[in-house]
Design an enzyme around this catalytic site. Structure first.
Site, short mmCIF file in Angstrom:
data_model
loop_
_atom_site.label_atom_id
_atom_site.label_comp_id
_atom_site.label_asym_id
_atom_site.label_seq_id
_atom_site.Cartn_x
_atom_site.Cartn_y
_atom_site.Cartn_z
CG HIS A 148 -0.43 -0.11 2.53
ND1 HIS A 148 -1.06 -0.83 3.53
CD2 HIS A 148 0.67 0.42 3.10
CE1 HIS A 148 -0.36 -0.74 4.65
NE2 HIS A 148 0.70 0.03 4.41
CD GLU B 155 3.61 -1.72 6.54
OE1 GLU B 155 3.48 -1.96 5.32
OE2 GLU B 155 3.75 -0.57 6.98
CG HIS C 255 0.21 4.48 7.74
ND1 HIS C 255 -0.79 3.81 7.05
CD2 HIS C 255 1.35 3.79 7.49
CE1 HIS C 255 -0.27 2.78 6.41
NE2 HIS C 255 1.02 2.75 6.66
CG HIS D 268 8.84 -0.95 3.53
ND1 HIS D 268 8.06 -2.07 3.79
CD2 HIS D 268 8.13 0.10 4.03
CE1 HIS D 268 6.94 -1.71 4.38
NE2 HIS D 268 6.96 -0.40 4.55
#
Length: 294
Positions: free
Chosen positions: A12, A241, A60, A194
């Protein structure tokens, strides 16, 4: 009864929303990422448009902050508006929920001993809206209803992969006990490898990511036992995630088959992963046969 017919895994990455909203999808930096979703958009239009998507994502700091950190939260409201993440809300449609199914799932999960947080009003950020854009493109209204399921993977401790897989199994039981005929998909979003800060900022681990994608297909359950420290070491601080993809995989049953797969690096400073899975017909037939003999 309602049934889960497919599962989708999808990064995402927020810059994909930016590229889409500003007409930059054909630029060399973005075109390969978007082309990897061409198959899925066609499949959605022509073959597999869902009535409802259970969309697993992480917030977030748009709906939750350090004042409240639910491990698992399910959106049971009628409408969820795009969040302002500092540059104004994305120019995308509001998300229309399915309160009846969402409340049914919440009740079933809580009675199945999952301590869900029930949310009736919240803004949804790029974690939820970017996957919708990647799957449906530019639309005046999203072509299905969406049940947001937010998972804490921002503040330690996040849930284990095993707990996420088990939650997916419990979601499948809940959906199957709902008496309306609905085509339901479940999407696991976030990841892949990441890291956004520190000396390892920009870390991408292609080999590990692709092994993870391999593990989502077939009968294997090894992914549910990956410890938190391995995600951190191999995929960076944000790679955790990927446990949200395991909720999707757990909901698809004993065996899966892959319909489409896409992996591309880099997008911004992250890896982009995407996979479309279906429950294996062999596993479904075996389960039906077992039920008929009982």
């Amino acid at each position: 009864m309602a049934r889960i017919t497919a599962g989708i895994g999808c990064s995402h990455i927020p810059v994909l929303g930016f590229a889409h909203d500003h007409g930059r999808t054909e630029e060399p930096a973005f075109k390969p990422a978007f082309e990897g979703f061409d198959w899925t958009r066609s499949w959605m239009r022509e073959e597999a448009r869902p009535d409802v998507v259970i969309l697993v994502y992480n917030d977030h700091a748009s709906a939750f902050d350090m004042k409240i950190i639910p491990t698992f939260a399910i959106g049971c409201g009628e409408l969820f508006s795009p969040a302002d993440e500092g540059f104004g809300p994305r120019p995308v449609p509001p998300v229309i929920g399915h309160p009846d199914l969402a409340w049914h799932i919440a009740q079933s999960l809580i009675l199945d001993e999952f301590d869900m947080t029930i949310i009736n009003e919240m803004a949804v950020d790029h974690g939820l809206t970017v996957p919708l854009t990647m799957m449906f493109g530019a639309v005046d209204a999203w072509p299905c209803k969406v049940i947001p399921l937010a998972v804490n993977v921002v503040t330690y401790p996040p849930p284990s992969g095993n707990r996420c897989w088990s939650l997916g199994e419990a979601i499948a039981r809940a959906v199957e006990s709902y008496d309306e005929d609905l085509n339901v998909q479940i999407w696991g979003t976030g990841g892949m490898s990441h890291q956004l800060q520190g000396p390892r900022a920009g870390l991408i681990n292609r080999e590990w990511d692709n092994r993870f994608l391999d593990g989502l297909v077939g009968e294997g359950q090894d992914l549910r036992n990956i410890p938190h420290i391995e995600y951190l070491r191999e995929t960076g601080s944000e790679g955790i995630e990927m446990v949200m993809w395991l909720i999707m995989r757990g909901a698809l049953g004993a065996r899966t088959q892959v319909r489409h797969r896409h992996y591309h690096v880099p997008v911004s400073n992250t890896a982009l992963g995407h996979i479309v899975l279906e429950p294996s017909p062999i596993a479904s037939m075996a389960a039906a046969s077992l039920e008929s003999t009982q």
